[in-house]
Structures are given as C-alpha cells and as structure tokens.
Design a protein around this motif. Structure first.
Motif: not given
Length: 470
Positions: A25-47
């Motif tokens: 259950a904790d891993a699922e939460g970590v995975a969701d948070a990691a996905r959000a961080t990865q997407i934000r990083e991609v958009r920052v780099l694209a900007a």
C-alpha cells in the motif's frame, strides 16, 4: 516438469503477510507521487527548451543561437539536477519532443494509465513514424501498454509501428540490409569488439547456434568427472579438474573451466578462422564430431496470407523484432518442419498447433501458445522455459496442455516455494494470486502477426457465431 508443491519458504506467518500488504500500500502511494514528480520534471525541461527557442528568435544564425541559448539554460539547470550540462541538454530535447510530439502519451501518463517505462518505449519506437501518422500509433500503443508491463510491450509496439508506417517494412528492410557490414572497435588491454551489422534473423540465428554448440562442449564435462547440470551461469570455478582421458577426451578439455560466454566467443573465433571448432569433445579420432551438424533455430510467426504472397505484412521473430515478409517466406520454404497455428477468431489466442511433421506436438503447442514465461511481467522466451503442472501431478493434475504452462526457472521456483498461487482457465489464461491477495490475470499472448481477415466494407453477411474471447 515439476509438481506444484508449496513450502511457503521466506513468508513466515500471517503477520508477515499483513506487513507485506502494508508495504505494498505504501509502495502504491510512492509510485503515484513519483509519477507526478516525473511528469512535472518533463514539463519543466520542455519549458526550458521553449525558452531557448524564444531567446534565439530573430537571430541571424538561428540554429547556432538556439544551441547557445540551450547550452546556457542547460548549464543553469545542471546545478539544480546535479548533472552535467550535456546530460541536461539531452534531457531537455527529449522532454520537448515528448510534450510536443506525443500528446496522447503524456495525457495517458498523467491519468495513470501508463508508467514512465511505457512512455520511454513509445517515444523510442514512435520516432520512426512520420508526424502525420504518429497519433494513430500512439492510440494503438497506449492500448497495448495498458495491458502489459513495459519490458513486454516493446516487440508488440514495433509491430504496431510497422503497420502504421506509410512505407512497407520490406522496402525499408532492403535499404537497411544494403548497409550490412563487419567492423572492429579497438578496446583496452589488447581486446577489441568485432561488430557485425546483419539482418536480425541472421544475427539471432548466429547467437542461437553458438549457444547450442557451447552447450555441447559444456555438457561433455560430466564425462570427465564434473558433476552437476551446467547452465549459462557457469563460471571459471564451475568445473572440477581431472586428468582422466576416457571416451577420447583429452586433458585439454577435462581441465576446461570456461564459462558459456567464453565458450561461445571461442567457438565463434574457431568457426570464422578454421571453419570448424578446433576443440570438439564429441569427435573421436579422424571422425568429425557433431558440432558442425548443429544448425541455428529461430521461431517465426507469419500469417498464411503473407506466406502466399498476398500481402507484405512483417512476420514476428519471437523474442526479438519484426522481420520482412520475403525473409519469412524464404525461411518457411527452406524449413524441414513448420507448425500451423489455429487461432481464436476474436482474441487471436493460439488454440491448436498442427505440426507438419508431428513431433513433440504438445511442447510445440505450448511454446506457440505461451511465447514467454507466464509469470506476470516476465518475457523469458518459452524455448528457454520449463513446463510446469498448474495442478501438481501428485494432486491428480493431468499432463495436458490445459494443465501445463511455460515458466522460467526463477518463477518456477517462486511458484513451488512461496505463497504465490495460480489457476489455469480455458484457453491458457493463468490467474495468479500473490501472498497479499493481489490478483494478476495472464492471458495467453496472441501472435503479433495478423491471423484474422476483417470484413470487407459494406458486407451485409452476418458473421458466424464465435465464442467470446478468453
């Protein structure tokens, strides 16, 4: 083939299972948070890439100006990401490409339908598709990614890309094959890499033959007193020295302690330099051994229409990549045996395998049906797997295709010695239950080539009744 006994090794009591469930259950939460961080990083780099382009707008040498602006921005961000500016510049370009050219993939990733690994595969393979046809590729690729792990979808997405591409695979393969070559890349310590750029089916066949020949050499070691079953993990300490010379095997082979990688390399060198292996443990006196008779094996799935020349759809080289239709037809024409696959008219799942020369029909069917290890997420080819009784023979399970499945050694052991449980449904579908109660459905993977013919446009005939997909 083994039984299905479970010892529960390493799992402990129910308290351990509850603790594992909490970790999951904790891993699922970590995975969701990691996905959000990865997407934000991609958009920052694209900007950052957009900013570099805006800074260079109107410059007399726009290409050079954009490069300089991009280098400056990358150097600034490199300090934040603790990476080199070259690395950041590459990541900026990749992020810009992803955001600008793969909008459907970004949307699916943000919605949690796919993960970062899927995104990388889609971007890696989609780059060969012209921009105007990429949306259709994205749509089909995302549908495929939602059903399987990233390490399993690459081959399927390659086939999707070949079907979507406006130029035929055969045409592009002929152009690429014209560039086949052999080159040497010097390395340190007196070593070099010998690189052969060849059609995939030839390269795969070469590796298969080298592996089979190496196993003949290694399997001869027990004759010299070495106990145990050799495998690909054999290393320099795996053989026992011996001085016996029984069965015509000299001390040079008895003392052989090479790993399978080393044997493959040595046989490869011998074949190219001398035509036949210089060291053949099966040879006796002046009589040639069996190594020279070993031939490469490859597993290819091709539709009947392609074999008859009615279309140029690429065939599927199992565990590798598509091959062109002309090569598939040549392989089929020269093969000493081949299997005719009967597939489900809706799902495409392999239902029967009719051997042209009926030898080991059951094994052939299971390899054709399973294609790879049937444990969730594993893609070890079926030809390297073991057959397992879903219901143990000791518990009354039959030795029949409806009670057998291919599992690699690692996951065969997991099934026997942990609390993982599996049930096989009709059609070869496996339903796995983890120790914490999570359920994974493993459908028998259909071949990546097309075996069904779509109804012609405007057809008024009612299609025959077909059973629902498994």
């Amino acid at each position: 083939m083994h039984s299905n006994g479970r010892l529960g090794v390493g799992m402990g009591d129910d308290a351990d299972v509850a603790a594992l469930a909490a970790l999951v259950a904790d891993a699922e939460g970590v995975a969701d948070a990691a996905r959000a961080t990865q997407i934000r990083e991609v958009r920052v780099l694209a900007a950052a890439g957009v900013l570099a382009e805006r800074q260079s707008a109107g410059a007399s040498e726009k290409v050079k100006a954009r490069e300089m602006a991009l280098r400056g921005i990358a150097a600034e961000l490199a300090g934040v990401f603790v990476a080199t500016d070259r690395t950041l510049q590459r990541r900026i370009d990749e992020a810009r490409d992803l955001v600008d050219n793969y909008p459907l993939t970004m949307a699916a990733w943000e919605a949690g339908r796919i993960v970062r690994g899927h995104v990388r595969v889609i971007q890696d393979i989609g780059c060969v598709i012209p921009a105007g046809d990429r949306a259709e590729f994205e749509r089909l690729a995302i549908e495929r990614c939602e059903r399987d792990a990233p390490n399993r979808v690459r081959d399927a997405l390659r086939m999707v890309a070949e079907r979507v591409h406006p130029r035929s695979f055969t045409e592009r393969h002929e152009e690429a094959a014209a560039g086949r070559c052999v080159s040497v890349k010097p390395g340190p310590d007196g070593m070099s890499d010998l690189i052969a750029t060849l059609p995939t089916v030839i390269a795969d066949g070469i590796v298969d033959r080298l592996t089979r020949q190496a196993r003949v050499i290694i399997n001869a070691r027990p004759q010299a007193g070495t106990a145990g079953e050799p495998d690909e993990r054999a290393d320099a300490n795996s053989a026992s020295p011996d001085t016996d010379t029984t069965n015509g095997v000299g001390s040079s082979f008895i003392d052989d302690s090479r790993s399978i990688d080393q044997v493959r390399a040595d046989v490869f060198s011998d074949l190219l330099l001398a035509g036949t292996p210089a060291l053949d443990p099966t040879a006796t006196g002046d009589v040639d051994g069996m190594l020279g008779a070993i031939r490469a094996h490859v597993q290819v799935a091709v539709s009947a229409l392609t074999l008859m020349g009615n279309d140029e759809e690429p065939a599927d080289l199992a565990g590798r990549s598509p091959i062109d239709a002309a090569t598939a037809r040549e392989l089929a024409g020269n093969a000493t045996s081949w299997d005719r696959l009967l597939t489900h008219p809706v799902s495409g799942t392999v239902l029967e395998c009719d051997a042209y020369r009926p030898t080991a029909a059951m094994i052939r069917l299971l390899r054709a049906r399973d294609r790879h290890c049937r444990f969730p997420g594993c893609r070890q080819p079926a030809i390297r797997c073991e057959l397992d009784h879903t219901i143990a023979a000791s518990d009354g399970g039959k030795t029949h295709v409806c009670n057998l499945a291919d599992l690699c050694k690692r996951h065969h052991d997991v099934k026997h010695h942990t609390r993982w449980h599996v049930v096989q449904l009709p059609g070869g579908t496996l339903v796995w239950t983890s120790p914490t109660g999570r359920v994974y459905r493993e459908d028998a993977p259909p071949p990546l080539v097309t075996f069904t013919i779509p109804d012609p446009p405007g057809s008024a005939e009612k299609p025959p009744d077909t059973p629902p997909p498994f």
